[in-house]
Design an enzyme around this catalytic site. Structure first.
Site, PDB file in Angstrom:
ATOM      1  N   GLU A 102       0.813  -1.268   0.039  1.00 24.31           N
ATOM      2  CA  GLU A 102      -0.168   0.012   0.019  1.00 24.31           C
ATOM      3  C   GLU A 102       1.208   1.332   0.024  1.00 24.31           C
ATOM      4  O   GLU A 102       1.644   1.454   0.780  1.00 24.31           O
ATOM      5  CB  GLU A 102      -0.870  -0.071   1.139  1.00 24.31           C
ATOM      6  CG  GLU A 102      -1.820   1.417   1.141  1.00 24.31           C
ATOM      7  CD  GLU A 102      -3.038   1.244   2.217  1.00 24.31           C
ATOM      8  OE1 GLU A 102      -3.475   2.214   2.303  1.00 24.31           O
ATOM      9  OE2 GLU A 102      -3.342   0.033   2.755  1.00 24.31           O
TER      10      GLU A 102
ATOM     11  N   GLU B 148       4.776   4.963   3.536  1.00 24.53           N
ATOM     12  CA  GLU B 148       4.320   6.437   3.838  1.00 24.53           C
ATOM     13  C   GLU B 148       5.553   7.324   4.449  1.00 24.53           C
ATOM     14  O   GLU B 148       6.575   6.740   4.668  1.00 24.53           O
ATOM     15  CB  GLU B 148       3.417   6.334   5.261  1.00 24.53           C
ATOM     16  CG  GLU B 148       2.937   7.509   5.638  1.00 24.53           C
ATOM     17  CD  GLU B 148       2.048   8.125   4.482  1.00 24.53           C
ATOM     18  OE1 GLU B 148       2.242   9.381   4.091  1.00 24.53           O
ATOM     19  OE2 GLU B 148       1.064   7.972   4.165  1.00 24.53           O
TER      20      GLU B 148
ATOM     21  N   ASP C 185      10.127   7.694  -0.007  1.00 23.38           N
ATOM     22  CA  ASP C 185       9.714   7.793  -1.259  1.00 23.38           C
ATOM     23  C   ASP C 185       9.580   6.095  -1.973  1.00 23.38           C
ATOM     24  O   ASP C 185      10.758   5.523  -1.882  1.00 23.38           O
ATOM     25  CB  ASP C 185      10.249   8.720  -2.199  1.00 23.38           C
ATOM     26  CG  ASP C 185       9.656   8.858  -3.377  1.00 23.38           C
ATOM     27  OD1 ASP C 185       9.484   7.886  -4.116  1.00 23.38           O
ATOM     28  OD2 ASP C 185       9.283  10.010  -3.595  1.00 23.38           O
TER      29      ASP C 185
ATOM     30  N   ASP D 237      -2.104  12.551  -3.695  1.00 25.98           N
ATOM     31  CA  ASP D 237      -2.244  13.770  -3.960  1.00 25.98           C
ATOM     32  C   ASP D 237      -2.551  14.232  -5.284  1.00 25.98           C
ATOM     33  O   ASP D 237      -1.778  13.975  -6.158  1.00 25.98           O
ATOM     34  CB  ASP D 237      -1.248  14.458  -3.216  1.00 25.98           C
ATOM     35  CG  ASP D 237      -1.275  16.030  -3.333  1.00 25.98           C
ATOM     36  OD1 ASP D 237      -2.000  16.632  -3.874  1.00 25.98           O
ATOM     37  OD2 ASP D 237      -0.662  16.662  -2.328  1.00 25.98           O
TER      38      ASP D 237
ATOM     39  N   LYS E 151      -3.282  22.169  -9.167  1.00 24.67           N
ATOM     40  CA  LYS E 151      -2.777  23.302 -10.152  1.00 24.67           C
ATOM     41  C   LYS E 151      -1.845  22.530 -11.133  1.00 24.67           C
ATOM     42  O   LYS E 151      -0.898  21.753 -10.923  1.00 24.67           O
ATOM     43  CB  LYS E 151      -1.840  24.203  -9.220  1.00 24.67           C
ATOM     44  CG  LYS E 151      -2.630  25.094  -8.349  1.00 24.67           C
ATOM     45  CD  LYS E 151      -1.866  26.083  -7.562  1.00 24.67           C
ATOM     46  CE  LYS E 151      -2.661  26.910  -6.607  1.00 24.67           C
ATOM     47  NZ  LYS E 151      -1.717  27.704  -5.972  1.00 24.67           N
TER      48      LYS E 151
ATOM     49  N   ASP F 116     -10.711  10.921  -5.691  1.00 24.79           N
ATOM     50  CA  ASP F 116     -11.902  11.616  -5.798  1.00 24.79           C
ATOM     51  C   ASP F 116     -11.900  12.860  -6.817  1.00 24.79           C
ATOM     52  O   ASP F 116     -12.602  13.541  -6.798  1.00 24.79           O
ATOM     53  CB  ASP F 116     -12.314  12.205  -4.229  1.00 24.79           C
ATOM     54  CG  ASP F 116     -11.128  13.238  -3.878  1.00 24.79           C
ATOM     55  OD1 ASP F 116     -10.133  13.161  -4.118  1.00 24.79           O
ATOM     56  OD2 ASP F 116     -11.440  14.104  -3.081  1.00 24.79           O
TER      57      ASP F 116
END
Length: 216
Positions: free
Chosen positions: A51, A76, A103, A125, A129, A161
């Site tokens: 994950e 994470e 990373d 994320d 922009k 989303d």
């Protein structure tokens, strides 16, 4: 060490509770540092799952408790989430989770082998922009790495989303069909296991948003 790529995150110290800070002192007990360590641990389990960006750790904890014969590698970079996961591991006496706290591309780039049975990325994320799109995790580079280290087709899952992020990722996949093969996209509903599994997704749903699932 100088990275070969632009990070898909910006590290901020953020708020870390005393409980999380205490748990982080045990990070080394649960860490993996190399793909070889992942392979060594996975020999003791039926399957190995990854994950990427586990956030508050809700999904990885749920999956590990319900699938004790599988190994779960959680990636994470934010210390608060890692502290929360370690606390849950200790409280629930979980034996099948390991953590990579950097990373994920630094780990995947090491591997010439197909190591993972499945990979899940929950709401990365979207960097909305346009000038920041180059920071998005779902790039040709990461897709190439994931394609290289997964054992079977239709085993990489991404939720978002952001319809914009979904559209751009689908365009990328269409552009490189010869490399990545087929894929499918759908809108999650309340009967889907991943529908409200994370705090971020639940908040998006409560605000009237939709959660999209991309399978590749």
């Amino acid at each position: 060490m100088q990275l070969k790529f632009l990070p898909s995150f910006v590290k901020r110290k953020g708020r870390i509770t005393k409980k999380q800070t205490h748990s982080l002192s045990s990070l080394s007990e649960f860490s993996v540092k190399s793909i070889q360590e992942v392979e060594d641990f996975s020999k003791h389990f039926d399957k190995c799952y990854l994950e990427i960006g586990f956030g508050n750790a809700e999904n990885i904890i749920f999956q590990a408790i319900n699938n004790p014969s599988y190994l779960f590698i959680g990636s994470e970079v934010y210390m608060s989430g890692i502290g929360t996961l370690i606390s849950s591991i200790k409280e629930n006496n979980i034996k099948n989770i390991k953590i990579f706290s950097d990373d994920i591309r630094l780990l995947l780039d090491q591997s010439p082998k197909k190591v993972f049975d499945s990979v899940i990325i929950i709401c990365p994320d979207p960097w909305p922009k346009e000038k920041h799109h180059k920071r998005r995790l779902m790039s040709y580079k990461i897709l190439s790495l994931l394609n290289k280290i997964t054992k079977s087709k239709n085993s990489i899952y991404m939720t978002t989303d952001s319809s914009d992020y979904l559209r751009d990722t689908v365009s990328l996949l269409n552009e490189h069909k010869d490399s990545f093969g087929t894929f499918s996209s759908s809108t999650l509903n309340k009967n889907d296991e991943l529908y409200g599994i994370s705090k971020y997704q639940r908040k998006a749903i409560e605000n009237g948003g939709k959660i999209y699932l991309l399978t590749l």
